[in-house]
Each structure stands twice: as C-alpha cells, then as structure tokens.
Motif scaffolding. Structure first.
Motif, PDB file in Angstrom:
ATOM      1  N   ALA A 200       0.865  -1.241  -0.091  1.00 19.09           N
ATOM      2  CA  ALA A 200      -0.026  -0.002  -0.201  1.00 19.09           C
ATOM      3  C   ALA A 200       0.735   1.148   0.038  1.00 19.09           C
ATOM      4  O   ALA A 200       0.362   2.228  -0.665  1.00 19.09           O
ATOM      5  CB  ALA A 200      -0.740   0.043   1.155  1.00 19.09           C
ATOM      6  N   LEU A 201       2.066   1.356   0.540  1.00 16.29           N
ATOM      7  CA  LEU A 201       2.916   2.310   0.667  1.00 16.29           C
ATOM      8  C   LEU A 201       3.510   2.650  -0.671  1.00 16.29           C
ATOM      9  O   LEU A 201       3.663   3.742  -1.005  1.00 16.29           O
ATOM     10  CB  LEU A 201       3.911   2.118   1.669  1.00 16.29           C
ATOM     11  N   VAL A 202       3.871   1.674  -1.407  1.00 21.46           N
ATOM     12  CA  VAL A 202       4.414   1.590  -2.876  1.00 21.46           C
ATOM     13  C   VAL A 202       3.222   2.341  -3.636  1.00 21.46           C
ATOM     14  O   VAL A 202       3.562   3.247  -4.556  1.00 21.46           O
ATOM     15  CB  VAL A 202       4.859   0.288  -3.365  1.00 21.46           C
ATOM     16  N   LYS A 203       2.194   1.824  -3.445  1.00 17.49           N
ATOM     17  CA  LYS A 203       0.996   2.250  -4.175  1.00 17.49           C
ATOM     18  C   LYS A 203       0.930   3.745  -4.181  1.00 17.49           C
ATOM     19  O   LYS A 203       0.731   4.580  -5.004  1.00 17.49           O
ATOM     20  CB  LYS A 203      -0.160   1.389  -3.996  1.00 17.49           C
ATOM     21  N   ARG A 204       1.015   4.187  -2.822  1.00 19.95           N
ATOM     22  CA  ARG A 204       0.651   5.642  -2.526  1.00 19.95           C
ATOM     23  C   ARG A 204       1.870   6.490  -2.992  1.00 19.95           C
ATOM     24  O   ARG A 204       1.260   7.472  -3.653  1.00 19.95           O
ATOM     25  CB  ARG A 204       0.427   5.706  -0.855  1.00 19.95           C
TER      26      ARG A 204
END
Length: 306
Positions: free
Chosen positions: A120-124
C-alpha cells in the motif's frame, strides 16, 4: 520522588485529553530523556504516558514513537504495538528501528508489519509521484519515485507481485521525471491594470481519505455494553499530513487520548483550490461500539473500522 513525578505525568495527560486544553509543552528532548529513563527502570506504563507529551513536530518525535512500540511490547499489548508500528511506517515508509536499541522481537515486528503495509505504501508513493508529474513538479516527482523504489526494493516488500509491477512502472516514470524541465522561478507580479474584471469563483475540492485508521476500543467492564459517539477536528497540510488535532466532542475519556495520537498519522489526499493542493480542516465523526461476542469454537472478530 520518581513515583511522584510519574503520577503527576499521568494526571496531566488525562487532564489534557478530557478538556482539550492547549498548554506549553516541555522541551521535547527533556521529555524524551524521561521516557528513556522510565523505560530503563521498567516503568513501562509511565514511559508510555510520557511519550504522549512530546510535540509531534519535534525532531525527537519519531524516536519517541519507537519507544511507544518498545513499551507496548514490554507490556504484552501486541495488538496496540502492531498498530503503533503501522502508523510509524505510514508516516515514515523507510524507517527501521536502531538495531542497537531494538530487540530481535521488535525488529521482527517491524518486518511483519512492513510486509503487510508495504504494498500500500508503494502504491501511495507511485500515485503521489504521478500527481507531481501532472502538476509538472519535477523535484517532488523525482523524490516520490526514488522513495517508492527504495521501499519496493526493501527485503520485506520486494517479493510482493503488485509492488514489483509498480516498481517497473515507477522506474520508467522516474526517468521521465528527470527529463522534465525544472520549474522556473516565479517572476515578480506585474501591477494590476485598472478596471480589472472581478475574479471568477474558485473551485475547492475537500480532502479525501487515504489512511484514517482508528485505534482499537478496549472498554472497561462498565462501558463494555454501550456505544459512544464523538468527533475530532484535524488540520491537514497541503501535503496531506495531519499537522494538528483537537477533540470537538469527547468519545470516551479512556479513548480520546488514543484517538488524538492515532490522528497524527492519518494521511489524506489534500484539499485543492482550482487544482492546487491547499491546507484544510476536516471534522471526523467517531463512534465506538461494543466489541463482538466470542463465538463458540472460534475467535472474536478483530476487524478494524478502517
């Protein structure tokens, strides 16, 4: 003397939450040293209370959050420790605890949570990099994509398929970002001509939630069967980070402090005025309900509201 000081800290903390009074904070480094001293003397509850006195804007606040995790683990409150690690990683995706201070158990906990929230951090960060490109902000786009690639290459995250795919896209967009022209320096505004037509009305888009995780509700036996409602006001920067929080209506005296602490790490898509990110204020209504009953032969439902 030490017992008296610990008791005073606990009383002051409850007073601040219950009445939402703003008072000058002690020097952050002084409080952090007190946290370390209390932790070293195994006064984990008092150390945990003292962590809440450190200003979130202080340079030492990240180290204080690390000690929050230390105390929760020492007290055996692993669900809360896991949540504390998550809010740290959401605000600081590349953070790792100091191996000279953190036990293997705590380092393992950070790795476990990073594996879960890393995609989720990578996507954000990928989305933030694309948004920076769209507004032609070369420096921010480069910073976002470089940070995204570092997180995607982390040993705890790189085995995730979705993160690997975004890493390939991010690497390409990083090169495109580097090829963008640097943002020109703003020129001095020209004097306004006479008889200028009135400006058009601005279009304002409110902030949107990216991460607004509520802390777990662990009621006392008296409050266990009741539902409680309240509200919190958060100040959101043009980068989508929470810069201030205030209880507007108390949810429950035993819950308000945890709510204020969790709100510091909420993340939003910032409000926009005519397409440009701006600072804003948002009121969040909060309700805590009785925990689900234990089902025969199964575990309790531990799902969280966000």
């Amino acid at each position: 003397m030490e017992l008296h000081r610990s008791r005073t800290w606990t009383i002051c903390s409850a007073f601040l939450v219950a009445f939402a009074v703003t008072v000058p904070r002690l020097a952050a480094q002084d409080v952090l040293q007190s946290v370390k001293d209390l932790y070293a003397s195994a006064a984990y509850e008092d150390a945990l209370s003292a962590v809440g006195k450190i200003d979130t804007s202080a340079a030492s606040s990240l180290e204080a959050e690390q000690y929050r995790v230390f105390c929760l683990v020492a007290l055996g409150r692993m669900d809360e420790a896991e949540q504390a690690v998550e809010v740290v990683l959401l605000a600081h995706p590349e953070y790792r605890p100091d191996a000279t201070q953190a036990s293997p158990r705590i380092q393992s906990l950070f790795s476990q949570v990073r594996r879960r929230v890393g995609p989720a951090l990578v996507k954000r960060m990928y989305q933030q990099g694309r948004a920076a490109m769209e507004r032609k902000d070369r420096e921010d786009a480069i910073a976002q994509f470089e940070a995204m690639l570092r997180v995607a290459n982390d040993a705890d995250v790189r085995s995730d398929t979705a993160s690997a795919e975004l890493k390939e896209l991010g690497a390409g967009f990083l090169e495109l970002s580097k090829a963008m022209p640097a943002k020109p320096k703003a020129a001095d505004p020209a004097p306004a001509p006479a008889n200028v037509a009135p400006p058009r009305s601005s279009v304002i888009v409110p902030p949107a939630v990216i991460q607004q995780r509520l802390p777990p509700w662990v009621p006392d036996p008296v409050s266990r069967a009741s539902e409680f409602h309240g509200s919190i006001r958060v100040e959101i920067s043009a980068e989508g980070k929470v810069t201030g929080a205030e209880i507007l209506k108390s949810v429950h005296p035993a819950y308000d402090q945890a709510l204020l602490r969790a709100a510091r790490f909420w993340v939003y898509e910032p409000a926009k005025k005519d397409g440009v990110p701006i600072a804003s204020v948002k009121t969040v209504e909060v309700a805590v309900t009785p925990p689900p009953q234990q089902k025969p032969g199964g575990g309790a439902d531990k799902s969280l509201p966000f």
